[in-house]
Design an enzyme around this catalytic site. Structure first.
Site, PDB file in Angstrom:
ATOM      1  N   SER A 109      -9.183   1.863   2.439  1.00 27.01           N
ATOM      2  CA  SER A 109      -8.168   2.791   1.601  1.00 27.01           C
ATOM      3  C   SER A 109      -7.219   1.862   1.064  1.00 27.01           C
ATOM      4  CB  SER A 109      -7.436   3.732   2.610  1.00 27.01           C
ATOM      5  OG  SER A 109      -6.914   2.879   3.671  1.00 27.01           O
ATOM      6  N   LYS A 136       0.670  -1.219  -0.005  1.00 31.70           N
ATOM      7  CA  LYS A 136       0.040   0.057  -0.011  1.00 31.70           C
ATOM      8  C   LYS A 136       0.826   1.326  -0.081  1.00 31.70           C
ATOM      9  CE  LYS A 136      -3.937   1.926   2.672  1.00 31.70           C
ATOM     10  NZ  LYS A 136      -4.713   1.529   3.999  1.00 31.70           N
ATOM     11  N   SER A 176     -10.286  -0.790   6.138  1.00 33.79           N
ATOM     12  CA  SER A 176      -9.529  -0.313   4.901  1.00 33.79           C
ATOM     13  C   SER A 176      -8.692  -1.692   4.287  1.00 33.79           C
ATOM     14  CB  SER A 176      -8.688   0.754   5.264  1.00 33.79           C
ATOM     15  OG  SER A 176      -9.357   1.818   5.251  1.00 33.79           O
TER      16      SER A 176
END
Length: 478
Positions: free
Chosen positions: A151, A76, A175
């Site tokens: 996210s 990420k 997320s």
């Protein structure tokens, strides 16, 4: 053998047995990114040449016993990787490389992984979409008109589309879990504090954020279990202490005691999600599993949800700019007295005192004990990950201004925090496994929650479901 959609542990076995070289495997995924990623824009930071140099070194290495030996992986965008920027969607950070990788990245590299890029996120990791002014919009490989979630949306999209062998994300309000659900893969949000994450002291918080956790996203539950062993435990620079997590409470489906929480009055959940979860419950009963559809922890769910929202807003407010705080004060001052949406509850926390927060935290730990008592009777809880399958792209204004319609009911966008927050607000581990799909062909996942430090149990339950119910399936056309 086509390695594209194999699990990370299978990929490591291929490299370990010399059926494929680490460099050859890396180049396979790089070629897929160059050919297919323009369709979804998931891998937005690319570090191919350094990764190739590392893969060549691994191919020359005699000891290939590391658990993720030679596995190409992405991370990420918010994870620090030495020499690359960590923007969190902000243009001002685009050209500023960090100096030190996050401890999670360092541990995965020590376990043999080859990190070759970073995946897309929303601005400040604060949406169930993944778009920002630096890297643009990421799409869901199952339907590019829909979001992969956020996210960790780029993470889940890359895993589902076969652009990477493994991923890590973070989760404070779903997320990891929501993108795994939206993209039809496995994900694990660990017990809070179990997996440390900080990197460059200039860009990474040493204290961390309340509720937030980092964890793996993968195409198999086996990868989650291996990653947990690699990533768990305190920073050795702080302490020599080690941890031993409890082993799973069960070894077969018939030993399982499962509580199923498929819907909650006052919280809108799509009927297809509820129906598929109840279908799964019935199938488990036919396999001899002890199932309850009514067992609940001993607290009011609405009160517990609202407490989570208060703690959530307090948790991430430490990184808010003065302008953000000023805007929140204006919004809070304009609220009607009885306003009770998720956003209303959170914005009222703008100027909470430390004394007041301590009172909220005490209540949190009281209800955390109620969860612990609940899990003495039940091994795991199965519940929705979020209210719907993957949403169409939404980039209209701020999240608190958005409204969505679910089964004819219009709700505030952030009111979907109920299912993600009910468990993670109390520090519980939560594993997501594929559960089915909607009539429109979008994936549905199930959230498997367990007791504090019961991470091995939730992952083992996901493994049993993977064998008996459903595993990862590649999206059509990938």
């Amino acid at each position: 053998m086509d390695p594209t959609f194999l699990s990370a542990t299978q990929l490591a076995d291929l490299v370990r047995t010399r059926e494929i070289g680490a460099l050859e495997l890396l180049d396979h995924y790089i070629a897929r990114i160059e050919k297919h990623d323009p369709r979804i824009n998931a891998v937005v930071v690319r570090d191919f040449e350094r990764a190739r140099a590392r893969a060549r070194g691994l191919d020359a290495q005699s000891d290939k016993s590391a658990p993720f030996f030679g596995v190409p992986m992405t991370a990420k965008e918010s994870f620090d990787i030495e020499g690359l920027p960590s923007t969190r969607g902000h243009m001002a950070a685009k050209d500023t490389p960090v100096r030190k990788s996050s401890i999670a990245v360092r541990r995965l590299e020590a376990a043999g992984a080859v990190v070759f890029g970073k995946t897309n996120v929303p601005v400040d990791l604060a949406d169930w979409q993944s778009y920002n002014p630096v890297y643009g919009t990421t799409a869901n490989p199952w339907n590019t008109d829909h979001t992969p979630g956020g996210s960790s949306g780029g993470s889940a999209a890359a895993v589902a589309a076969g652009l990477t062998g493994f991923e890590i994300g973070t989760d404070i309000g779903g997320s990891i879990r929501v993108p795994a659900h939206y993209c039809g893969i496995f994900g694990h949000k660990p017990t809070y504090g179990l997996l440390p994450n900080y990197g460059d002291p200039a860009t990474s918080s040493a204290a961390g954020t309340d509720i937030a956790a980092l964890g793996p996203l993968a195409r198999s539950s086996s990868d989650l279990a291996v990653a947990l062993d690699i990533l768990a435990g305190p920073d050795p620079d702080e302490t020599a202490m080690t941890i031993t997590l409890p082993m799973p409470r069960f070894t077969s489906l018939k030993e399982l005691r499962v509580a199923v929480w498929a819907e909650q009055p006052g919280q809108v959940t799509d009927h297809e999600t509820t129906a598929k979860l109840l279908e799964l419950a019935s199938a488990l009963e036919r396999e001899g599993v002890t199932v309850s559809r009514t067992a609940r922890p001993a607290f009011d769910p609405t009160d517990a949800y609202h407490l989570y929202l208060q703690l959530l807003d307090a948790g991430w407010s430490g990184s808010s700019s003065e302008q953000v705080i000023a805007n929140k004060r204006k919004r809070a001052a304009a609220l009607p007295a009885g306003a009770r949406s998720a956003d209303d509850i959170m914005v009222r926390m703008v100027d909470v005192t430390h004394r007041a927060w301590l009172g909220l935290n005490e209540k949190r730990f009281q209800w955390r004990r109620a969860w612990s008592a609940f899990f003495r009777e039940w091994d795991v809880l199965l519940c929705p990950v979020i209210a719907t399958a993957a949403l169409p792209h939404r980039q209209d204004g701020e999240t608190w201004d958005r409204r969505i319609t679910i089964d004819g009911s219009q709700i505030a966008y952030n009111d979907m925090l109920f299912w993600p927050g009910l468990t993670c607000g109390y520090h519980l581990p939560g594993t997501v496994a594929p559960m089915g799909s909607t009539k429109a062909g979008l994936p549905l996942g199930v959230q498997i929650a367990g007791p504090i430090y019961g991470d091995r149990s939730t992952i083992e339950a996901a493994s049993l479901l993977e064998q008996a119910w459903m595993g990862f399936k590649p999206p059509p056309g990938w």
